[in-house]
Structures are given as structure tokens and as C-alpha cells.
Scaffold this active site. Structure first.
Site, PDB file in Angstrom:
ATOM      1  N   GLU A   1      78.254  48.310  61.462  1.00  0.00           N
ATOM      2  CA  GLU A   1      79.042  48.986  62.251  1.00  0.00           C
ATOM      3  C   GLU A   1      78.417  50.412  62.559  1.00  0.00           C
ATOM      4  O   GLU A   1      78.699  51.036  63.752  1.00  0.00           O
ATOM      5  CB  GLU A   1      80.494  49.519  61.526  1.00  0.00           C
ATOM      6  CG  GLU A   1      81.363  48.346  61.866  1.00  0.00           C
ATOM      7  CD  GLU A   1      82.051  48.259  63.306  1.00  0.00           C
ATOM      8  OE1 GLU A   1      82.130  49.220  63.906  1.00  0.00           O
ATOM      9  OE2 GLU A   1      82.066  47.106  63.675  1.00  0.00           O
TER      10      GLU A   1
ATOM     11  N   HIS B   1      75.351  50.826  63.726  1.00  0.00           N
ATOM     12  CA  HIS B   1      74.334  50.552  64.779  1.00  0.00           C
ATOM     13  C   HIS B   1      75.483  50.582  65.926  1.00  0.00           C
ATOM     14  O   HIS B   1      75.154  50.950  66.983  1.00  0.00           O
ATOM     15  CB  HIS B   1      73.550  49.404  64.685  1.00  0.00           C
ATOM     16  CG  HIS B   1      72.461  49.308  63.722  1.00  0.00           C
ATOM     17  ND1 HIS B   1      72.664  48.581  62.616  1.00  0.00           N
ATOM     18  CD2 HIS B   1      71.294  50.118  63.442  1.00  0.00           C
ATOM     19  CE1 HIS B   1      71.614  48.843  61.758  1.00  0.00           C
ATOM     20  NE2 HIS B   1      70.910  49.792  62.388  1.00  0.00           N
TER      21      HIS B   1
ATOM     22  N   GLY C   1      71.902  58.183  64.320  1.00  0.00           N
ATOM     23  CA  GLY C   1      72.896  58.052  63.141  1.00  0.00           C
ATOM     24  C   GLY C   1      72.658  59.384  62.226  1.00  0.00           C
ATOM     25  O   GLY C   1      71.467  59.658  61.794  1.00  0.00           O
TER      26      GLY C   1
ATOM     27  N   ASP D   1      70.700  59.166  58.938  1.00  0.00           N
ATOM     28  CA  ASP D   1      69.269  59.882  58.755  1.00  0.00           C
ATOM     29  C   ASP D   1      69.248  61.357  59.181  1.00  0.00           C
ATOM     30  O   ASP D   1      68.472  61.458  60.183  1.00  0.00           O
ATOM     31  CB  ASP D   1      68.323  58.715  59.292  1.00  0.00           C
ATOM     32  CG  ASP D   1      68.583  57.452  58.977  1.00  0.00           C
ATOM     33  OD1 ASP D   1      67.988  56.965  57.789  1.00  0.00           O
ATOM     34  OD2 ASP D   1      69.248  56.490  59.582  1.00  0.00           O
TER      35      ASP D   1
HETATM   36  P1  AMP Z   1      67.824  51.586  61.477  1.00  0.00           P
HETATM   37  O1  AMP Z   1      68.062  50.430  62.097  1.00  0.00           O
HETATM   38  O2  AMP Z   1      68.191  51.639  60.057  1.00  0.00           O
HETATM   39  O3  AMP Z   1      66.425  52.346  61.876  1.00  0.00           O
HETATM   40  O4  AMP Z   1      68.982  52.657  62.123  1.00  0.00           O
HETATM   41  C1  AMP Z   1      68.854  52.646  63.486  1.00  0.00           C
HETATM   42  C2  AMP Z   1      69.959  53.970  64.008  1.00  0.00           C
HETATM   43  O5  AMP Z   1      70.988  53.523  63.314  1.00  0.00           O
HETATM   44  C3  AMP Z   1      69.350  55.364  63.190  1.00  0.00           C
HETATM   45  O6  AMP Z   1      69.649  56.105  64.340  1.00  0.00           O
HETATM   46  C4  AMP Z   1      70.420  55.432  61.991  1.00  0.00           C
HETATM   47  O7  AMP Z   1      70.610  56.853  61.563  1.00  0.00           O
HETATM   48  C5  AMP Z   1      71.598  54.655  62.503  1.00  0.00           C
HETATM   49  N1  AMP Z   1      72.354  54.276  61.517  1.00  0.00           N
HETATM   50  C6  AMP Z   1      72.145  53.630  60.258  1.00  0.00           C
HETATM   51  N2  AMP Z   1      72.936  53.535  59.538  1.00  0.00           N
HETATM   52  C7  AMP Z   1      73.971  54.114  59.977  1.00  0.00           C
HETATM   53  C8  AMP Z   1      75.526  54.509  59.593  1.00  0.00           C
HETATM   54  N3  AMP Z   1      75.916  53.937  58.344  1.00  0.00           N
HETATM   55  N4  AMP Z   1      76.102  55.456  60.388  1.00  0.00           N
HETATM   56  C9  AMP Z   1      75.717  55.834  61.581  1.00  0.00           C
HETATM   57  N5  AMP Z   1      74.601  55.377  61.951  1.00  0.00           N
HETATM   58  C10 AMP Z   1      73.703  54.498  61.138  1.00  0.00           C
END
Ligand code: AMP
Length: 282
Positions: free
Chosen positions: A35, A37, A148, A151
Site C-alpha cells: 500500500e 507504493h 515516501g 525513508d
Molecule cells: P522501495 O521500493 O522500498 O525502494 O520504495 C519505493 C518508494 O516507496 C520510496 O519512496 C519509499 O519511501 C516508499 N515507501 C516504502 N514504504 C513505504 C510506506 N510504508 N509508506 C509510504 N511510502 C513508502
């Protein structure tokens, strides 16, 4: 929706969209969607006419002993979720497409901002992040990019890179999405055993504890961090990597809790390193 594997093809497709005057919103990801993403994709959809999502598990942001090979992947499911969200283009290049043989150009923010928190525990991580994000920005050339707050340090580092390299786009930070019990959503949560999944709640609960302390008047960050540390010590499968209270803007450590603050934690639960944070205005 179109799934594109090459830099040349995505450039051609997006040039056409831009010619028609459409605004482009970009969501960079490593896939294995939850959710969190999807919330970024929805935000992009609400602000921009064309939404581009990249799916790329970026090897240069993983340390030699980290989980690059084991990182969860499920492209088929990811593509169908993108389709449902009304994404226009998915860019899913191979490692070779992004880093051809003898590749050797990197973008690195050398400031303190990349040396603290996760930068301290994961040397080289942010160099990998800024390099791949800069490349993706050059390829996609978006009007807005969505990241998000889960991070939070990544957002701060990317905002600094965009500012200092005069990149012509807007960074939109988006709120953390959580499971019903409070655990911050993460692709890495699938690594947890049933017991580990329960223990993983210690991250959010330690942040809630800090918030309560601050709301009841505590301003000494060392004392707050000690309480958080003590709390997490009660979870036998969990080991603190860091607990910090920093300025939300500069990520500099704060002795006195004041202004816009970020409370950030990283905890190893079983073998999985999890992060979480809370922003407060004090
Ligand atoms: P990742 O695939 O983990 O590299 O994350 C891709 C994007 O999704 C990044 O901008 C993350 O900060 C964001 N993201 C990951 N987990 C969450 C979350 N629980 N809530 C909001 N955004 C998220």
C-alpha cells in the site's frame, strides 16, 4: 499501460507525451508493492497527467553483505497492481541496461546528511541511491517525483541533490503507510517469522513512547533515547541499530528537543533490518 525495458524506448514514449503538453509524475521503486507504493502512485495520479513507475532493484545501493540477491521480487503482481492504479508507463530495466559493462559514473552527496543514521550503518548506500535516482530523473525527466517519508533520510538526501544540482523537478514527500497494528509497510516485512512480525511492532511502539515523553514535557533527547533503547531491549529477537533524534531539515543531532524534529529508529529483528520514524513539531 505499457511496460518498457529500455532507456531509448521510454525516452521516445515520454517525449511524445511532453509534446502534447502533459505533466509527468514519477514514482521510483524497487518493486514488490504494498500500500505504501500504491499511495505514491495515487498521489502522482492526482497531481500529474501521466504517471511513470520504475521497478529496479538497484545493486549499487546494497552493501556486499546485504540482501540484493534475496530482495523479494514479483514483477507479474507488480504490473497488475500498476495497471489497476491507472499507471501509464512502467520502466523496468535490467541491471545491464542501467549499468553497462565498465560503468563508472556516480553522483554522491558528500555532506554529513549521508553519514548519519542509515548512512552510518550502510556505507555507500546513499551514493547508490543518488546515482540511480539521478539517472532515472535524466531518463524520465519528470515534473514531479514522489517519495515516501518512511525513508525520511532518503527524501532529505534527494531534495539536497535536486537543489544542489539544479535539477528541474519537484520532490513530493508522501506520508508513511502502516499496517493496522502500526508496523510501517515494507517489502522486507516478508522476511519476518510469525514471532518476528509481532516483535517488529517495537519500532512504532518506541516512537509512540518517545512522543508521549515529549508531550508530557521531556526535552532531553538523551533521556528519551535511553527510554526507547530500554523499551526495545525487552524484545528478545530485536537489536537496536540506531535510535536518533535529529532536526527534520538538516538531520543534525539534537540535544534539546525543539522545533521540527525527526525521531528515527533502525532495528534488526531476527535477520531483517527495519526502519521507522516520526516527525514532530515541538
Ligand atoms: P522501495 O521500493 O522500498 O525502494 O520504495 C519505493 C518508494 O516507496 C520510496 O519512496 C519509499 O519511501 C516508499 N515507501 C516504502 N514504504 C513505504 C510506506 N510504508 N509508506 C509510504 N511510502 C513508502
Amino acid at each position: 499501460m505499457k511496460c518498457i525495458r529500455t532507456i531509448e524506448e521510454i525516452r521516445v514514449c515520454l517525449k511524445e507525451q511532453r509534446k502534447d503538453g502533459k505533466t509527468i509524475g514519477f514514482v521510483p521503486t524497487m518493486g514488490y508493492f504494498h500500500e505504501g507504493h500504491l499511495s505514491l502512485m495515487r498521489e502522482a495520479k492526482s497531481r500529474c497527467q501521466i504517471v511513470v513507475v520504475s521497478i529496479f532493484v538497484n545493486p549499487t545501493q546494497f552493501g556486499p553483505n546485504e540482501d540484493f540477491a534475496a530482495y523479494p521480487r514479483d514483477e507479474e503482481r507488480d504490473l497488475s497492481l500498476c495497471e489497476k492504479e491507472g499507471v501509464d508507463f512502467v520502466f523496468a530495466p535490467s541491471v545491464k541496461e542501467m549499468y553497462p559493462e565498465e560503468y563508472s559514473t556516480y553522483v554522491e552527496c558528500e555532506g554529513e546528511i549521508t553519514k548519519v543514521l542509515c548512512g552510518k550503518s550502510r556505507p555507500g548506500h546513499f551514493k547508490g541511491v543518488t546515482s540511480v535516482v539521478a539517472k532515472l530523473f535524466h531518463i524520465v525527466n519528470p515534473d514531479c517525483a514522489f517519495f515516501g517519508q518512511k525513508d525520511a533520510q532518503q527524501v532529505a538526501v534527494i531534495e539536497k541533490m535536486v537543489r544542489e544540482l539544479n535539477m528541474d523537478l519537484q520532490i513530493i514527500p508522501c506520508p508513511i503507510k502502516r499496517e493496522k497494528d502500526g508496523l510501517a509497510m515494507s517489502s522486507r516485512n516478508v522476511y519476518l517469522s510469525e514471532r518476528g512480525r509481532k516483535e517488529a511492532l517495537c519500532l512504532k511502539q518506541s516512537l509512540d513512547l518517545a512522543q508521549r515523553e515529549i508531550e508530557s514535557g521531556m526535552r532531553d533527547s538523551i533521556k528519551i533515547k535511553e527510554k526507547m533503547q530500554q523499551f526495545i531491549t525487552g524484545f528478545s529477537l530485536s537489536q537496536v541499530d540506531y535510535i536518533e533524534i535529529v532536526s527534520a531539515k538538516t538531520l543534525k543531532k539534537l540535544e534539546e528537543v525543539k522545533g521540527e524534529i525527526l525521531i528515527a529508529v533502525a532495528v534488526r529483528v531476527e535477520k531483517t533490518r527495519l526502519i521507522d520514524n516520526m516527525r514532530l513539531s515541538v
